[in-house]
Design a protein around this motif. Structure first.
Motif, short mmCIF file in Angstrom:
data_model
loop_
_atom_site.label_atom_id
_atom_site.label_comp_id
_atom_site.label_asym_id
_atom_site.label_seq_id
_atom_site.Cartn_x
_atom_site.Cartn_y
_atom_site.Cartn_z
N MET A 176 1.55 28.18 -8.03
CA MET A 176 2.24 28.21 -6.73
C MET A 176 1.27 28.26 -5.56
O MET A 176 1.54 28.86 -4.53
CB MET A 176 3.20 29.40 -6.66
N ARG A 177 0.11 27.61 -5.71
CA ARG A 177 -0.87 27.60 -4.63
C ARG A 177 -0.35 26.82 -3.44
O ARG A 177 -0.45 27.26 -2.30
CB ARG A 177 -2.19 27.01 -5.11
N ASN A 178 0.16 25.64 -3.68
CA ASN A 178 0.70 24.81 -2.61
C ASN A 178 2.16 24.48 -2.91
O ASN A 178 2.48 23.37 -3.30
CB ASN A 178 -0.11 23.51 -2.48
N PRO A 179 3.05 25.45 -2.72
CA PRO A 179 4.44 25.17 -3.02
C PRO A 179 5.00 24.14 -2.03
O PRO A 179 4.57 24.07 -0.88
CB PRO A 179 5.14 26.52 -2.86
N THR A 180 5.93 23.34 -2.52
CA THR A 180 6.52 22.35 -1.65
C THR A 180 7.41 23.02 -0.61
O THR A 180 8.08 24.02 -0.91
CB THR A 180 7.37 21.36 -2.47
N PRO A 181 7.41 22.51 0.61
CA PRO A 181 8.27 23.11 1.63
C PRO A 181 9.73 22.83 1.33
O PRO A 181 10.06 21.89 0.60
CB PRO A 181 7.82 22.42 2.92
N PRO A 182 10.64 23.62 1.88
CA PRO A 182 12.06 23.37 1.65
C PRO A 182 12.47 21.99 2.15
O PRO A 182 11.98 21.51 3.17
CB PRO A 182 12.76 24.47 2.45
N LYS A 183 13.36 21.36 1.43
CA LYS A 183 13.80 20.01 1.77
C LYS A 183 14.46 19.96 3.15
O LYS A 183 14.39 18.96 3.85
CB LYS A 183 14.80 19.50 0.74
N GLU A 184 15.09 21.04 3.55
CA GLU A 184 15.77 21.06 4.85
C GLU A 184 14.77 20.94 6.00
O GLU A 184 15.10 20.43 7.07
CB GLU A 184 16.59 22.35 5.01
N GLU A 194 13.86 12.03 -4.40
CA GLU A 194 13.82 13.20 -5.25
C GLU A 194 12.45 13.27 -5.92
O GLU A 194 12.03 12.32 -6.58
CB GLU A 194 14.91 13.14 -6.32
N PRO A 195 11.70 14.38 -5.77
CA PRO A 195 10.35 14.44 -6.34
C PRO A 195 10.34 14.47 -7.86
O PRO A 195 9.48 13.88 -8.49
CB PRO A 195 9.77 15.71 -5.75
N PHE A 196 11.27 15.20 -8.48
CA PHE A 196 11.32 15.31 -9.92
C PHE A 196 12.73 14.95 -10.40
O PHE A 196 13.58 15.83 -10.50
CB PHE A 196 10.96 16.73 -10.39
N PRO A 197 12.98 13.69 -10.69
CA PRO A 197 14.31 13.35 -11.17
C PRO A 197 14.62 14.00 -12.53
O PRO A 197 15.74 14.31 -12.82
CB PRO A 197 14.28 11.83 -11.28
N ASP A 198 13.59 14.20 -13.33
CA ASP A 198 13.77 14.89 -14.60
C ASP A 198 13.36 16.35 -14.44
O ASP A 198 12.37 16.65 -13.75
CB ASP A 198 12.90 14.25 -15.69
N PRO A 199 14.07 17.28 -15.06
CA PRO A 199 13.68 18.69 -14.93
C PRO A 199 12.33 18.96 -15.58
O PRO A 199 11.98 18.35 -16.59
CB PRO A 199 14.81 19.44 -15.63
N VAL A 200 11.56 19.87 -14.98
CA VAL A 200 10.24 20.22 -15.50
C VAL A 200 10.13 21.72 -15.68
O VAL A 200 10.84 22.50 -15.05
CB VAL A 200 9.11 19.73 -14.56
#
Length: 161
Positions: A106-114, A126-132
């Motif tokens: 979690m060093r560089n978490p993605t910012p909220p989509k909003e 969508e960054p990850f169409p498949d769950p990871v």
């Protein structure tokens, strides 16, 4: 055992759950061996030295391989090994960088989509169409196909599916 740190009530609950569902001897030995290798990796920095010490550890396990699991000697050796592992537990054990407690977790978490898309998130972005998983590996059906929660223990630095 890990429940040495629990309070008395929780300790009784854990002990009763273990008594109802005992772990087989073979599985306890395999867990002890794997945890011993991980503990050894935390103490030894050089990989060549670790390999030598790991082969010595394997010889210790193989020396008593033929014992009957129900014998008193096998039970004593297993309890002594678990106690020794508890004594040698590293205070700041090695953690892979991407796991909880690692340097990249979690060093560089993605910012909220909003915040990124104030007018709504486009479907094609969508960054990850498949769950990871938490370590960015694809989510497999056998690990979490039932929709259960994934528990992350930051103190013990483990993930339970």
């Amino acid at each position: 055992m890990a429940f040495r740190y629990y309070n008395k009530t929780l300790k009784r609950v854990v002990e009763s759950a273990i008594a109802q569902n005992p772990v087989p001897h073979r599985q306890r030995v395999m867990r002890l061996y794997r945890q011993s290798l991980k503990c050894l990796f935390s103490w030894v920095i050089d990989r060549e030295i670790w390999c030598d010490m790991a082969s010595d550890l394997r010889k210790k396990f193989d020396k008593n391989k033929g014992l009957e699991p129900t014998s008193r000697k096998a039970q004593k050796l297993l309890e002594a090994g678990e106690e020794e592992l508890f004594q040698y537990e590293h205070p700041d054990r090695y953690v892979p960088a991407y796991m909880p407690g690692g340097t990249l977790f979690m060093r560089n978490p993605t910012p909220p989509k909003e915040l990124v898309y104030p007018n709504g998130v486009p479907a094609e972005d969508e960054p990850f169409p498949d769950p990871v998983n938490i370590d960015m590996t694809p989510l497999s059906e056998e690990k979490n196909g039932t929709g259960k929660l994934i528990l992350v223990d930051n103190y013990r630095r483990k993930i339970w599916y």
